[in-house]
Write a protein that holds these residues in place. Structure first.
Motif, PDB file in Angstrom:
ATOM      1  N   ARG A  99      45.789  46.522  52.820  1.00  0.00           N
ATOM      2  CA  ARG A  99      45.578  47.841  52.209  1.00  0.00           C
ATOM      3  C   ARG A  99      46.904  48.505  51.851  1.00  0.00           C
ATOM      4  NH1 ARG A  99      41.016  50.950  52.915  1.00  0.00           N
ATOM      5  NH2 ARG A  99      42.217  52.441  51.652  1.00  0.00           N
ATOM      6  N   ALA A 100      47.905  48.363  52.730  1.00  0.00           N
ATOM      7  CA  ALA A 100      49.176  49.067  52.531  1.00  0.00           C
ATOM      8  C   ALA A 100      50.172  48.276  51.682  1.00  0.00           C
ATOM      9  CB  ALA A 100      49.797  49.389  53.889  1.00  0.00           C
ATOM     10  N   TYR A 146      44.168  56.339  53.529  1.00  0.00           N
ATOM     11  CA  TYR A 146      43.521  55.025  53.495  1.00  0.00           C
ATOM     12  C   TYR A 146      42.016  55.193  53.645  1.00  0.00           C
ATOM     13  CZ  TYR A 146      48.279  53.385  53.785  1.00  0.00           C
ATOM     14  OH  TYR A 146      49.601  53.165  53.507  1.00  0.00           O
TER      15      TYR A 146
END
Length: 325
Positions: A176-177, A245
């Motif tokens: 995700r990051a 997120y």
């Protein structure tokens, strides 16, 4: 005369057979019940299991004996329960690993949790906490991500083994990051903590019961929790969702199951008692003291959770290319 003799013989044979179905459920329990915890004494599953064992014994009128059968990441004890006699005298208290990720990573697992175990109740949940070493100077999750991108591939993170919740949570977050961290597996969380304090690794996902003592002592820095909303166990700590997120979730959970084939009436009785117990003020407060949130559900809710978790982490395992050890 012949008919009377046949009926008499059948009755004699029947008298020697064990009760089954509703009759067995009505007679249950007639002796102590074994609650198998497939992790060592002092582990978080062990601690929560012991919190519910005493009130469950009082409710059922028979001792509930915690039986620690650690080994193979929880698979040893879980498999023993899966093969146990389904008479209501053996129950399992475990976490998601042996139920969800182990079957995904090991096609030759000696048990199938979806066919050999009967869900009883989801007992408690806990967020995972991302902790980092203070030396990184990361005050927020954004700081850590920025640093990880600057030092791409140079930072290490610890987990309690390949395919563990701590491993998969970080692999999910890395994707995700858009960051790259090196994975260093350890035998347990105490070893990860020691490695972080010595500087061997710089980050890890941990359950709060392990992490927060070090965080409150200033030896580690907590950057966020992995529940969708703020956790009742750590209401002051921001979520990953709040920090940009959306939908990021990695929750640890603990549940009670029984061998498949256990009479439905027994399963429903245990489930109802567990719901009442974990929702009581006294037990809920004690569970919260270990940074877990008391839940208590019907069996059907646990079935739904197990299927959802299998789908979620199956995708992470495939995307990250996680292989069995």
């Amino acid at each position: 005369m012949k008919r009377r003799e046949i009926l008499k013989g059948a009755a004699a044979v029947g008298a020697g057979l064990p009760l089954c179905g509703p009759a067995a459920a009505q007679a249950w329990p007639a002796r102590p019940i074994k609650l198998v915890v497939p992790f060592p004494p002092g582990s978080s599953p062990d601690l929560i299991a012991r919190l519910i064992a005493e009130p469950l014994a009082a409710a059922l009128g028979q001792p509930v004996l915690v039986d620690n059968r650690a080994g193979a990441g929880g698979n040893l004890g879980t498999g023993a329960v899966a093969r146990a006699t389904p008479d209501g005298y053996t129950l399992l208290f475990t976490i998601q690993g042996p139920l969800v990720t182990a079957p995904l990573l090991n096609p030759r697992l000696p048990y199938d949790p979806y066919t050999q175990l009967a869900p009883v109740s989801l007992v408690a949940t806990s967020p995972n906490v991302l902790v980092v070493t203070p030396e990184l100077g990361s005050a927020t999750l954004a700081d850590f991500v920025r640093l990880a991108k600057e030092r791409r591939g140079a930072l290490n993170y610890g987990s309690v083994g390949n395919g563990s919740a701590s491993h998969l949570a970080m692999e999910s977050f890395k994707a995700r990051a858009g960051i790259d961290l090196r994975h260093v597996p350890f035998q347990g969380f105490p070893q990860i903590v020691n490695a972080m304090l010595s500087g061997e690794v710089q980050a890890a996902f941990m359950v709060p019961g392990i992490a927060m003592g070090q965080v409150r002592a200033g030896k580690l820095k907590a950057l966020g929790v992995t529940t969708l909303g703020r956790s009742s166990a750590l209401p002051e700590m921001p979520t990953f969702v709040e920090q940009g997120y959306a939908g990021f979730e990695a929750v640890s959970w603990q549940a009670v199951l029984a061998p498949a084939g256990t009479p439905p009436a027994i399963l429903q009785r245990v489930s109802a008692e567990l719901v009442r117990i974990v929702k009581s003020n006294e037990v809920r407060s004690k569970i919260l003291g270990h940074y877990f949130s008391a839940v208590g559900t019907a069996p059907e809710a646990l079935v739904t959770l197990m299927k959802a978790e299998r789908d979620r982490w199956g995708k992470v395992i495939k995307a990250a290319g996680v292989q069995p050890e």
